[in-house]
Design an enzyme around this catalytic site. Structure first.
Site, PDB file in Angstrom:
ATOM      1  N   GLY A  15      -7.464   8.985 -13.060  1.00 48.55           N
ATOM      2  CA  GLY A  15      -7.749  10.420 -13.154  1.00 48.55           C
ATOM      3  C   GLY A  15      -9.212  10.772 -12.993  1.00 48.55           C
ATOM      4  O   GLY A  15      -9.648  11.826 -13.470  1.00 48.55           O
ATOM      5  N   MET A  93       1.062   8.635  -7.052  1.00 44.19           N
ATOM      6  CA  MET A  93       1.598   7.556  -6.232  1.00 44.19           C
ATOM      7  C   MET A  93       3.109   7.689  -6.014  1.00 44.19           C
ATOM      8  O   MET A  93       3.872   6.749  -6.231  1.00 44.19           O
ATOM      9  CB  MET A  93       1.277   6.201  -6.892  1.00 44.19           C
ATOM     10  CG  MET A  93      -0.208   5.975  -7.121  1.00 44.19           C
ATOM     11  SD  MET A  93      -1.168   6.075  -5.595  1.00 44.19           S
ATOM     12  CE  MET A  93      -0.729   4.510  -4.875  1.00 44.19           C
ATOM     13  N   ILE A  95       6.087   9.770  -3.288  1.00 49.50           N
ATOM     14  CA  ILE A  95       6.281  10.532  -2.055  1.00 49.50           C
ATOM     15  C   ILE A  95       7.331  11.596  -2.335  1.00 49.50           C
ATOM     16  O   ILE A  95       8.351  11.317  -2.980  1.00 49.50           O
ATOM     17  CB  ILE A  95       6.746   9.588  -0.925  1.00 49.50           C
ATOM     18  CG1 ILE A  95       5.656   8.544  -0.654  1.00 49.50           C
ATOM     19  CG2 ILE A  95       7.079  10.380   0.333  1.00 49.50           C
ATOM     20  CD1 ILE A  95       6.095   7.438   0.268  1.00 49.50           C
ATOM     21  N   HIS A 112      -6.821  11.344  -0.026  1.00 47.70           N
ATOM     22  CA  HIS A 112      -6.434  10.006   0.431  1.00 47.70           C
ATOM     23  C   HIS A 112      -7.699   9.194   0.716  1.00 47.70           C
ATOM     24  O   HIS A 112      -8.624   9.705   1.366  1.00 47.70           O
ATOM     25  CB  HIS A 112      -5.574  10.121   1.701  1.00 47.70           C
ATOM     26  CG  HIS A 112      -5.174   8.782   2.221  1.00 47.70           C
ATOM     27  ND1 HIS A 112      -4.150   8.052   1.654  1.00 47.70           N
ATOM     28  CD2 HIS A 112      -5.688   8.023   3.222  1.00 47.70           C
ATOM     29  CE1 HIS A 112      -4.042   6.906   2.305  1.00 47.70           C
ATOM     30  NE2 HIS A 112      -4.952   6.859   3.250  1.00 47.70           N
ATOM     31  N   LEU A 147       4.003  11.204   5.577  1.00 45.28           N
ATOM     32  CA  LEU A 147       3.081  10.626   4.606  1.00 45.28           C
ATOM     33  C   LEU A 147       1.650  10.567   5.143  1.00 45.28           C
ATOM     34  O   LEU A 147       1.399   9.980   6.191  1.00 45.28           O
ATOM     35  CB  LEU A 147       3.548   9.207   4.229  1.00 45.28           C
ATOM     36  CG  LEU A 147       2.672   8.492   3.207  1.00 45.28           C
ATOM     37  CD1 LEU A 147       2.754   9.176   1.856  1.00 45.28           C
ATOM     38  CD2 LEU A 147       3.052   7.027   3.101  1.00 45.28           C
ATOM     39  N   ASP A 148       0.725  11.139   4.389  1.00 46.40           N
ATOM     40  CA  ASP A 148      -0.715  11.095   4.704  1.00 46.40           C
ATOM     41  C   ASP A 148      -1.018  11.581   6.124  1.00 46.40           C
ATOM     42  O   ASP A 148      -1.995  11.144   6.743  1.00 46.40           O
ATOM     43  CB  ASP A 148      -1.258   9.662   4.528  1.00 46.40           C
ATOM     44  CG  ASP A 148      -1.142   9.176   3.095  1.00 46.40           C
ATOM     45  OD1 ASP A 148      -1.146  10.025   2.185  1.00 46.40           O
ATOM     46  OD2 ASP A 148      -1.033   7.963   2.886  1.00 46.40           O
TER      47      ASP A 148
HETATM   48  C1  GRF Z   1      -8.101   7.843  -5.247  1.00 51.34           C
HETATM   49  O1  GRF Z   1      -8.837   6.913  -4.515  1.00 51.34           O
HETATM   50  C2  GRF Z   1      -7.173   8.623  -4.362  1.00 51.34           C
HETATM   51  O2  GRF Z   1      -7.687   8.857  -3.099  1.00 51.34           O
HETATM   52  C3  GRF Z   1      -6.013   7.667  -4.288  1.00 51.34           C
HETATM   53  O3  GRF Z   1      -5.870   7.185  -5.580  1.00 51.34           O
HETATM   54  C4  GRF Z   1      -7.151   7.151  -6.206  1.00 51.34           C
HETATM   55  C5  GRF Z   1      -7.038   7.861  -7.510  1.00 51.34           C
HETATM   56  O4  GRF Z   1      -8.182   7.696  -8.285  1.00 51.34           O
HETATM   57  N1  GRF Z   1      -4.859   8.273  -3.724  1.00 51.34           N
HETATM   58  P1  GRF Z   1      -8.335   8.460  -9.658  1.00 51.34           P
HETATM   59  O5  GRF Z   1      -7.054   8.245 -10.458  1.00 51.34           O
HETATM   60  O6  GRF Z   1      -8.557   9.902  -9.349  1.00 51.34           O
HETATM   61  O7  GRF Z   1      -9.520   7.828 -10.328  1.00 51.34           O
END
Ligand code: GRF
Length: 220
Positions: A15, A93, A95, A112, A147-148
């Site tokens: 986070g 994480m 979809i 991303h 996705l992405d």
């Molecule tokens: C980030 O690098 C984001 O791009 C990826 O997951 C990571 C999350 O980091 N999808 P955090 O939980 O915000 O520290």
């Protein structure tokens, strides 16, 4: 004054991007109200960050073998009372199914950790090193069913240095993410950024490419 648009932040882990949004909100630069934080993992540290900031924090765990659409429907039920305007995926994480994405078309952003369209999916730092890419970074894009692959609004770019590891890249990419995510949320919340069909509009003009911020600091 109109109330600020209401945003949910969806997370799965640390986070730190959520924290960047919380910090921007406290500083008065987010242009949005953080209405709730949802994690699909109960142990996500981001849930503690949300609670510490006085933001409602919800855990919506997935049941084993549960169909994507069922999870999406449970999530929608949890989100409904918050009367949201936008959703921000900050390290979430999972979809979404096509129906959820369609219901929020133009109103969900994702961050991303790569310079999309390079390296969608997981393990981006490892893949950048394995490919010998000269550049790496992060992208904030609108979420679509692919996705992405949704239209990108802003990117942070850094030069891969000799001796970089997945850890050093992860650290440097995070620094950039914490810059571009609050900025993109501010643009969306203040109406500067929107999705028109599949075009990203910024200040009424279609972007031919995402806004680019370099690690060295120049804005192009
Ligand atoms: C980030 O690098 C984001 O791009 C990826 O997951 C990571 C999350 O980091 N999808 P955090 O939980 O915000 O520290």
């Amino acid at each position: 004054m109109n109330p600020l648009p209401r945003v949910a932040v969806l997370i799965s882990g640390e986070g730190s991007n959520l924290q960047a949004l919380i910090d921007a909100s406290r500083a008065g630069t987010l242009g949005a109200s953080l209405a709730c934080v949802v994690s699909n993992r109960a142990a996500a540290r981001g849930l503690e960050r949300a609670r510490a900031a006085g933001i409602p924090a919800e855990h919506v765990g997935s049941a084993k073998g549960e169909a994507r659409e069922l999870y999406d429907a449970r999530l929608a039920t949890v989100l409904a009372p918050y009367a949201l305007d936008f959703i921000v995926l900050a390290g979430f994480m999972r979809i979404f199914g096509a129906e959820f994405v369609a219901a929020w078309a133009g109103r969900i952003l994702n961050i991303h950790p790569s310079l999309l369209p390079a390296h969608p999916g997981l393990e981006t730092h490892r893949r950048v090193l394995d490919a010998g890419d000269p550049w790496h970074g992060a992208t904030v894009h609108f979420v679509t069913a692919d996705l992405d692959a949704g239209p990108a609004a802003i990117q942070y770019r850094l030069r891969v240095r000799p001796g970089d590891t997945t850890e050093t890249l992860a650290r440097r990419v995070h620094v950039g993410e914490h810059i571009i995510l609050p900025r993109a949320v501010n643009w969306l919340a203040t109406g500067r950024l929107r999705l028109l069909a599949s075009s990203v509009m910024l200040d009424g003009q279609p972007l031919t490419r995402p806004v680019l911020i370099d690690e060295e600091g120049s804005l192009t």
